[in-house]
Structures are given as structure tokens and as C-alpha cells.
Design an enzyme around this catalytic site. Structure first.
Site, PDB file in Angstrom:
ATOM      1  NE  ARG A  51      -2.266   1.904   3.311  1.00  0.00           N
ATOM      2  CZ  ARG A  51      -2.243   1.565   4.603  1.00  0.00           C
ATOM      3  NH1 ARG A  51      -2.876   0.477   5.027  1.00  0.00           N
ATOM      4  NH2 ARG A  51      -1.588   2.298   5.474  1.00  0.00           N
ATOM      5  CE  LYS A  87       7.799   4.967   8.095  1.00  0.00           C
ATOM      6  NZ  LYS A  87       7.412   3.604   8.411  1.00  0.00           N
ATOM      7  CG  ASN A  99       2.126   0.871   4.808  1.00  0.00           C
ATOM      8  OD1 ASN A  99       2.529   0.975   5.945  1.00  0.00           O
ATOM      9  ND2 ASN A  99       1.476   1.845   4.183  1.00  0.00           N
ATOM     10  CD  GLU A 143       5.705  -0.053   8.381  1.00  0.00           C
ATOM     11  OE1 GLU A 143       4.650   0.572   8.181  1.00  0.00           O
ATOM     12  OE2 GLU A 143       6.760   0.236   7.792  1.00  0.00           O
ATOM     13  N   GLY A 144       2.828   0.756  12.162  1.00  0.00           N
ATOM     14  CA  GLY A 144       1.787   0.710  13.183  1.00  0.00           C
ATOM     15  C   GLY A 144       1.331   2.066  13.702  1.00  0.00           C
ATOM     16  CE  LYS A 160       6.844   9.660   7.917  1.00  0.00           C
ATOM     17  NZ  LYS A 160       6.253   9.031   6.727  1.00  0.00           N
ATOM     18  CD  GLU A 213       3.720   4.682   6.369  1.00  0.00           C
ATOM     19  OE1 GLU A 213       4.791   4.568   6.984  1.00  0.00           O
ATOM     20  OE2 GLU A 213       2.611   4.443   6.863  1.00  0.00           O
ATOM     21  NE  ARG A 221      -4.467   5.469   6.569  1.00  0.00           N
ATOM     22  CZ  ARG A 221      -3.198   5.157   6.779  1.00  0.00           C
ATOM     23  NH1 ARG A 221      -2.858   4.533   7.874  1.00  0.00           N
ATOM     24  NH2 ARG A 221      -2.267   5.454   5.911  1.00  0.00           N
ATOM     25  CB  SER A 260      -4.689  -3.024   7.777  1.00  0.00           C
ATOM     26  OG  SER A 260      -4.320  -1.726   8.178  1.00  0.00           O
TER      27      SER A 260
END
Length: 491
Positions: free
Chosen positions: A132, A313, A151, A375-376, A371, A149, A458, A156
Site C-alpha cells: 500500500r 523508512k 507499506n 510500522e503501526g 520517522k 510511505e 483515511r 490493512s
């Protein structure tokens, strides 16, 4: 992400505010629609395996520039190929992460598995990338998209995002705006991602084998995960799906004579990681041993260890350096197109360039975001908080972080609906982050499948720095595509 009082506001889908009675009624309907159609999550504050809350959502779809949305869609197969090539470049990954693994224990543990697997040779040549790529529009460049970024693990919300379009369609119809639906792009993220796993299962070629989902001990985002599982079971009933934690794989898993992964007597064809991307998922050495066992097995991983590392990253920062893309992409037009979506990304390694970037961050912290390799969500440091964070780090510790130009997205205005929040909801200023899903399957020499696989949006309060829905800071949304309107632009 940054906003000030001069940040422009995108043209809305419909005229707001709504009349109070109408707003109360449609919000109440939308909440029930969300729960009844699976746009839901388990509560973190009052967890029960037997109940759900609707996932936070935006009542009416948020505007997004059509031209930029279409650009992101068109770029995804190129991004897929880029990440596939990066993942298979041992020298690039090794040199790029050399400083990071000295100070970041988690990345070092992943890299250690990578090194050991490389030394023995990959048992399974094929990998699946369910990727993603996340973007914000940047007002200082005419709302051009900039990549936040990429992923490569546990990307998800493909499941819930697919079900959010009908929810917002329902709301627009209830409000008498059916004519607006044509500006909401179709979203087949769930089918696209699941079909990718099934294509990998076909490549594995064992009819009795299963697809294994690696999950957390507690799955709050259960609907999104189950949508993937149930889509596979309903569309391909001959393929069985198992769910196991890393701890359970450590307890039950072993390799057979051909290095096939066995859970008891069941052979695993494809492993889909929805956990394993943060240190908390590995409480003991047992979970690391389980990860290594899977990486050395014949099962096709999504992602394999090299794909996981390609999503760090530090690798993203390295890719944004001049001339680096030429190592992975041959077509000059593609190099130019991908280069344009990168914002400034800077190393903080202990060398001349890194030290200069460190000084730059101390001088003008408001221009940047700091950064880590995580993740998360919830791990970044923004603006004025950066100097203190940097000063607490040693020169060596700094190399586990990257510095990124702050992107200035336009605002949209709308109603954010959250479990337990006041009714009726208030109009708030928001910003939206677009995620484009991609599927790529292949080995070091050949890509056999490569396609764009839907999208998600989002949306978060303009005052919130981080926008993870699972982390409780954002809301799910869908793009309402708008065209630039002469001198007024998108506003």
C-alpha cells in the site's frame, strides 16, 4: 502534515451544515449500516470477543483531486515493480541498512533472519507483495500527491475500505444526492488483495495446502482480517484459511522433508502476515524462531523477509536520493514520474551529509517530521518537538531515524463519526491520506503478476499529526473526486 489558518479548503461533496434533525437521523442510520455491513472493529477500551463497535468513519465522502487520484492509480504497478526489484537487491538492502541495524534492535533481528536465509539460499523463490502506497496532496505544488510511505507488511483496511463505499453511497442517497455517486470511484481492494493470495496458492500447486494468516494475540481490527478470510472461503471454497499467532506457529510448526511448512499434518502454501511488524509481536525468542522457520520454508510469504526490509523508512529515504531510482527502473519517463511523488527525505547517519541534515532539523524543525523504522503508527515526531528528540539521541542512535519534509495537505470539512462521541457530530477541519493497494508476485528474475488493487482513504482531524484508524486517531473514508475549476482550482 501541517496546516495553518491560510490552508485552503477543498470544494465539498455536498453543502454543509446539514439541518440538525436530518443530521441526527442519517448519522444514526449510518452507524447501524456500518455495524450491519462489517465496517466495524473490536473496542480497545471495552474489549470483548463477542461484540463490535462501528469503525470511526466520515459521514460524507471527502474530496480528493481526480487528476492526482488517477495518477496514483496509474503509478502503482511501477511502484510494485520498484519494490520487487529493491527487495531482490541484496547489496542495496545490506548497505542501506548497515548503520540502522547497529542501533535498531528490531530491524537488526529482521536483518539477521535475512542474512541466515540468504546464506542457505531461499527455499522458495517466489514472494507476494500486497503493498500500500500512501499519499497526501501538497497544496504548495497544486495539490500534487506526495508519498508519505510505502507499506510492505500487513497493509490493512482493504476489507473495510471496500465496504465503506456502499455506506457513504447510502448516506448520499438518504440525503437526496444520488447524482453525486458517479464521482466515487469503484473500489475492489478486497477482491484484488485476496486474489493475489490465491494466485500465490495456485503457484504453490498443492490442492490440499492452506493459506495461513499470522495474527496478533488480540485482533481489534477483526472485521478487516475476516473479510479477507471469508472472501477467500466464499469465492474459492476449495482453499482453507488458518489463523495462528507467531507463538502458535512456534508451538505447532515444523518443516517436512521438502522443507514444506507443516502445522500438525497440514501443509501451508501461503503465509499472510497481519502481525510481525513491531517488536511487541515477538515477546520471546520463540516468536523470532517461528519467523525464521517460516522464512526457511517452502511456503510463499506475504511478505518474505526481503520484502519486509524493503519497506523500512531507511530504504524509502535511500530511494529518494538522486540517481538511485535508475538502479531499479529502466524507463526514464517512469523514473521521472516516481521521482515527482517523493518529498525530501534525509539521512541522519553519522557522516557529513547526516550531520548537515541534523543541523538543518535543529534550525528549522517546523519544516520536518522525524520517522523511525516502525510500522503501526504513533511513532513519528513532528515540528517543534524534533530538536529535543534529536538532542536526546547519540550520533549512532540517530541513524535509525530519517527526516522528511512536512507535507501541507489541503483541508476538507465534514462530520467525523466515532463510537461514543457526541450526537449530532460537529463539522470539523480534516485532512485525507490516500492509500493505493498493489499486488506483485514473482521471483528474482521474473514478475508473473503485477496490478493495482483498489484504494482506501483515511481522514483525520487537521490538528492530529498521526492518522492510524487502528491507533484511534483517524477515520475511514472514501474519495469523492473533484476536478480543478479554472482559477478557483480545487477550492
Amino acid at each position: 502534515m501541517s496546516n495553518d489558518e491560510n490552508t485552503p479548503v477543498l470544494r465539498g461533496c455536498i453543502k454543509l451544515p446539514l439541518a440538525n434533525d436530518e443530521l441526527l437521523e442519517v448519522t444514526s442510520k449510518a452507524k447501524d449500516y456500518a455495524i450491519m455491513h462489517g465496517a466495524a472493529m473490536r473496542s480497545k477500551t471495552a474489549f470483548s470477543p463477542d461484540s463490535l463497535n462501528f469503525a470511526p468513519f466520515v459521514l460524507v465522502p471527502s474530496s480528493f483531486p481526480r487528476k492526482e487520484f488517477e495518477k496514483a492509480i496509474a503509478l502503482q504497478p511501477i511502484i510494485n515493480r520498484l519494490m520487487h526489484n529493491v527487495a531482490h537487491d541484496e547489496e542495496f538492502i545490506t548497505t542501506t541498512l548497515a548503520e540502522t541495524i547497529k542501533v535498531d534492535e528490531f530491524t537488526a533481528n529482521l536483518f539477521n533472519i535475512y542474512r541466515k536465509v540468504l546464506a542457505h539460499g531461499f527455499t522458495q523463490a517466489y514472494s507476494v507483495g500486497l503493498l500500500r502506497s500512501d499519499y497526501l496532496a501538497h497544496v504548495y505544488e497544486g495539490c500534487a500527491i506526495k508519498q508519505v510511505e510505502i507499506n510492505t507488511i500487513a497493509s490493512s483496511f482493504g476489507g473495510i475500505a471496500t465496504h465503506l463505499v456502499p455506506l457513504q453511497n447510502f448516506v448520499l442517497r438518504e440525503l437526496g444526492h444520488a447524482e453525486k455517486l458517479k464521482h466515487m470511484p469503484k473500489n475492489d481492494a478486497l477482491a484484488g488483495l485476496c486474489d493475489g493470495m490465491v494466485k500465490a496458492w495456485d503457484i504453490y500447486g498443492k490442492p490440499e495446502s492452506v493459506i495461513l494468516f499470522i495474527i496478533e494475540d488480540i485482533s481489534y481490527n477483526i472485521c478487516d482480517q475476516r473479510f479477507h478470510e471469508f472472501y477467500i472461503r466464499e469465492t474459492y471454497p476449495h482453499i482453507k484459511v488458518l489463523r495462528r499467532t507467531l507463538t502458535e506457529v512456534h508451538r505447532e510448526g515444523k518443516l517436512g522433508q521438502r522443507k514444506e511448512l507443516l502445522l500438525g499434518t497440514t501443509e501451508v502454501a501461503v503465509i499472510y502476515f497481519r502481525a510481525g511488524y513491531e517488536p511487541a509481536h515477538y515477546p520471546t525468542q520463540g516468536e523470532w524462531d517461528a519467523r525464521y522457520l517460516m522464512e526457511t520454508s517452502l511456503a510463499i510469504k506475504c511478505p518474505s523477509i526481503h520484502y519486509h526490509l524493503a519497506g523500512t523508512k531507511k530504504v524509502q529515504q535511500a530511494l529518494a536520493q538522486p540517481a538511485v531510482l535508475e538502479r531499479f527502473i529502466n524507463d526514464p519517463e517512469e523514473i521521472k514520474a516516481v521521482g515527482k511523488i517523493f518529498t525530501g527525505l534525509y539521512s541522519l547517519d553519522d557522516n557529513d551529509a547526516g550531520n548537515a541534515n541534523y543541523e538543518m532539523a535543529l534550525r528549522t524543525p517546523e519544516k520536518f517530521v522525524l520517522k523511525p523504522q516502525r510500522e503501526g503508527g504513533g511513532n513519528n515526531v513532528y515540528g517543534v518537538d524534533i530538536p529535543d528528540a534529536l538532542k536526546r539521541m547519540t550520533r549512532v542512535e540517530r541513524s535509525a531515524w530519517i527526516l522528511m519534509d512536512l507535507i501541507h495537505p489541503p483541508l476538507s470539512q465534514g462530520y467525523m463519526v466515532r463510537p461514543g462521541s457526541e450526537m449530532p457530530p460537529q463539522i470539523v477541519d480534516m485532512v485525507s491520506e490516500l492509500g493505493i493497494f498493489g499486488v506483485v508476485i514473482g521471483d528474482a528474475d521474473t514478475i508473473v503478476h503485477n496490478y493495482q488493487a483498489g484504494h482506501m482513504l483515511r481522514t483525520k482531524l487537521s490538528t492530529a499529526n498521526e492518522g492510524g484508524v487502528a491507533a484511534g486517531l483517524g477515520a475511514l473514508d472514501s474519495p469523492y473526486l473533484i476536478d480543478s475549476d479554472g482559477e478557483e482550482g480545487y477550492y
